[in-house]
Design an enzyme around this catalytic site. Structure first.
Site, PDB file in Angstrom:
ATOM      1  N   LYS A 112       0.817  -1.222   0.000  1.00 50.29           N
ATOM      2  CA  LYS A 112       0.000   0.000   0.000  1.00 50.29           C
ATOM      3  C   LYS A 112       0.847   1.266   0.000  1.00 50.29           C
ATOM      4  O   LYS A 112       0.388   2.318  -0.415  1.00 50.29           O
ATOM      5  CB  LYS A 112      -0.979  -0.046   1.155  1.00 50.29           C
ATOM      6  CG  LYS A 112      -1.965  -1.191   0.963  1.00 50.29           C
ATOM      7  CD  LYS A 112      -3.163  -1.149   1.860  1.00 50.29           C
ATOM      8  CE  LYS A 112      -4.220  -2.138   1.439  1.00 50.29           C
ATOM      9  NZ  LYS A 112      -3.829  -3.554   1.610  1.00 50.29           N
TER      10      LYS A 112
HETATM   11  C1  LIG Z   1      -4.475  -4.615   1.028  1.00 48.81           C
HETATM   12  C2  LIG Z   1      -3.710  -5.885   0.902  1.00 48.81           C
HETATM   13  C3  LIG Z   1      -4.084  -6.895  -0.005  1.00 48.81           C
HETATM   14  C4  LIG Z   1      -5.317  -6.802  -0.893  1.00 48.81           C
HETATM   15  O1  LIG Z   1      -5.209  -5.794  -1.852  1.00 48.81           O
HETATM   16  P1  LIG Z   1      -6.525  -5.240  -2.604  1.00 48.81           P
HETATM   17  O2  LIG Z   1      -6.062  -4.114  -3.436  1.00 48.81           O
HETATM   18  O3  LIG Z   1      -7.453  -4.816  -1.479  1.00 48.81           O
HETATM   19  O4  LIG Z   1      -7.085  -6.370  -3.383  1.00 48.81           O
HETATM   20  C5  LIG Z   1      -3.269  -8.024  -0.094  1.00 48.81           C
HETATM   21  N1  LIG Z   1      -2.184  -8.168   0.701  1.00 48.81           N
HETATM   22  C6  LIG Z   1      -1.796  -7.236   1.596  1.00 48.81           C
HETATM   23  C7  LIG Z   1      -0.584  -7.467   2.441  1.00 48.81           C
HETATM   24  C8  LIG Z   1      -2.546  -6.054   1.730  1.00 48.81           C
HETATM   25  O5  LIG Z   1      -2.159  -5.123   2.632  1.00 48.81           O
END
Ligand SMILES: *Cc1c(COP(=O)(O)O)cnc(C)c1O
Length: 466
Positions: A112
């Site tokens: 993120k």
């Molecule tokens: C947010 C997240 C996901 C999922 O991603 P999306 O964009 O919501 O599909 C997968 N793995 C981790 C470690 C995350 O923080």
């Protein structure tokens, strides 16, 4: 570039307005009016470019009218200069055809950061132009909260209030939020679950007076700018593995469908993507939707992959819109039906449109553990549980054996040390860049999970709009 709402009645907006608005006023999500197109020569020209230069080329068509190329470059340099690896998102080879794309070299150890570091820069730039101020209010089950706080800490034009469910995020996740010392950062531990925290945030947005007075804004993955930033690493990885001459497949551990939708966008722009694997844990609404057309909400089951413990995927609406023929009025009806009954069928057009590119797999706890062990045995890699869900699905993927398969590694193993230790017997050490996390002092408020308590706390500390 103009953006239109998936529900067809909000006004079209430019990139700057879309970034600051988040959700469209008709309840829909913004998508580009049309996809920019990259020819094989355009893609070939990305070979050898740095991550920042790749980012500038890939994102430039999405920001025209709001940012010049030089401005975009400055913002990318600031955002990606904070990553601990020169390649920003390096590829690691597992065997002759499987690769990991490591997306966790940012400040808070999860993918993120790639989008939120840029979003922090964009907010600051656009708010300075307008002499305006934003109050970000969010609820987090862990990763989004720490990445958002890190991205805006110390910025003059933004305050951030982040709610987490007390006692239900990992120690590393909590400390990454509560040890950030900046006058614009407020952490709140709510007595309740993540859903309770989320409901409180929604209630604040629905209070029109409160929302206007403090110019509330969200940072969840419905924000178009976040998806746009994620398109870049699909190009970056595919070019390194032979695109445009050779197609590449991706497997993506999925929750809110943001990360994997960015791969769909890359394919619409001309990147030769052989397949996009939607990997879910046992919370499998997306697997059921893509394999059977059944998008119906079940109960969330807590797993070792909390960032994927989701039953309603906010970005899926973007795929339904684009793959289903871009009929906003019809989609608005379909989504209102879903909101009322918590279930819907995909139309034939939506299913056909999606099946051209997507496959899906549901991976349970055993499958996850086996993938972690395989990565360790085959290549000495200790991977996190989310990445392991992606890798398990990648290994089950049915594509031409000459196509390289890239699994998106979404978090650093150290962020989920307990789960990794349970599965592999090895406890991954914290990387040096967060080494003193457990020595830093924490600061956060503990509040009861009531609307009155939380709004009073925010109102006392947030900056009202001039
Ligand atoms: C947010 C997240 C996901 C999922 O991603 P999306 O964009 O919501 O599909 C997968 N793995 C981790 C470690 C995350 O923080």
């Amino acid at each position: 570039m103009q953006y239109v709402s998936t529900r067809g009645s909000a006004p079209a907006l430019g990139f700057e307005d879309v970034t600051l608005a988040g959700l469209a006023s008709d309840g829909g999500l913004y998508v580009p009016e049309s996809w920019p197109s990259f020819s094989p020569d355009d893609i070939r020209a990305l070979a050898g470019l740095s991550y920042v230069e790749t980012a500038v080329r890939v994102m430039a068509p999405f920001v025209t009218g709001s940012l010049g190329e030089e401005e975009l470059r400055e913002l990318c340099e600031a955002a990606y200069g904070r990553f601990s690896h020169d390649a920003v998102t390096p590829l690691v080879q597992l065997d002759h055809r499987h690769w990991l794309l490591e997306l966790f070299h940012g400040p808070t150890l999860a993918f993120k950061d790639v989008a939120l570091q840029l979003l922090g820069e964009l907010f600051e730039r656009f708010l300075s132009r307008r002499e305006d101020h934003l109050t970000i209010v969010g609820a987090t089950s862990g990763d989004t909260g720490s990445a958002a706080i890190d991205a805006v800490a110390g910025r003059a034009k933004v305050d951030i209030f982040m709610l987490h469910p007390e006692g239900r995020v990992s120690d590393v996740q909590r400390r990454q939020m509560t040890t950030v010392r900046a006058p614009n950062v407020y952490n709140i531990a709510i007595d309740g679950s993540f859903d309770d925290a989320q409901a409180l945030v929604k209630a604040m947005f629905n209070d029109a007076d409160f929302s206007r007075r403090f110019n509330l804004s969200a940072v969840n993955s419905i924000n178009w700018a976040r998806l746009m930033a994620q398109v870049v690493y699909y190009f970056y990885a595919a070019v390194r593995l032979g695109a445009p001459e050779r197609p590449v497949a991706f497997s993506v551990p999925t929750g809110n469908f943001g990360d994997v939708f960015a791969g769909y966008v890359a394919a619409q722009m001309g990147l030769p993507v052989a397949r996009l694997m939607v990997a879910t844990n046992v919370n499998d609404i997306l697997h059921r939707a893509l394999s059977e057309g059944d998008y119906s909400q079940g109960q969330v089951v807590p797993t070792a992959t909390p960032s994927m413990d989701i039953q309603v995927s906010s970005n899926f609406e973007r795929l339904l819109f684009d793959a289903g023929g871009r009929d906003g009025k019809a989609l608005a009806q379909q989504m209102h039906g879903f909101e009322a009954s918590k279930a819907m069928r995909l139309t034939n057009a939506q299913r056909d449109g999606a099946s051209k590119l997507f496959a899906s797999t549901r991976v349970d706890a055993d499958g996850m553990t086996m993938a972690m062990r395989w990565a360790y045995d085959a290549a000495g890699q200790i991977i996190d549980p989310h990445s392991a869900i992606g890798l398990a699905a990648a290994r089950a993927m049915d594509v031409d054996p000459s196509v390289p398969v890239v699994t998106l590694a979404t978090a650093h193993a150290a962020k989920f040390r307990d789960a990794v230790e349970r599965a592999t017997g090895t406890r991954p050490p914290l990387p040096p860049r967060v080494g003193d996390l457990f020595a830093r002092e924490e600061s956060y408020a503990k509040l009861p999970g009531t609307f009155e308590a939380v709004t009073a706390y925010v109102a006392e500390r947030a900056t009202p709009r001039a």
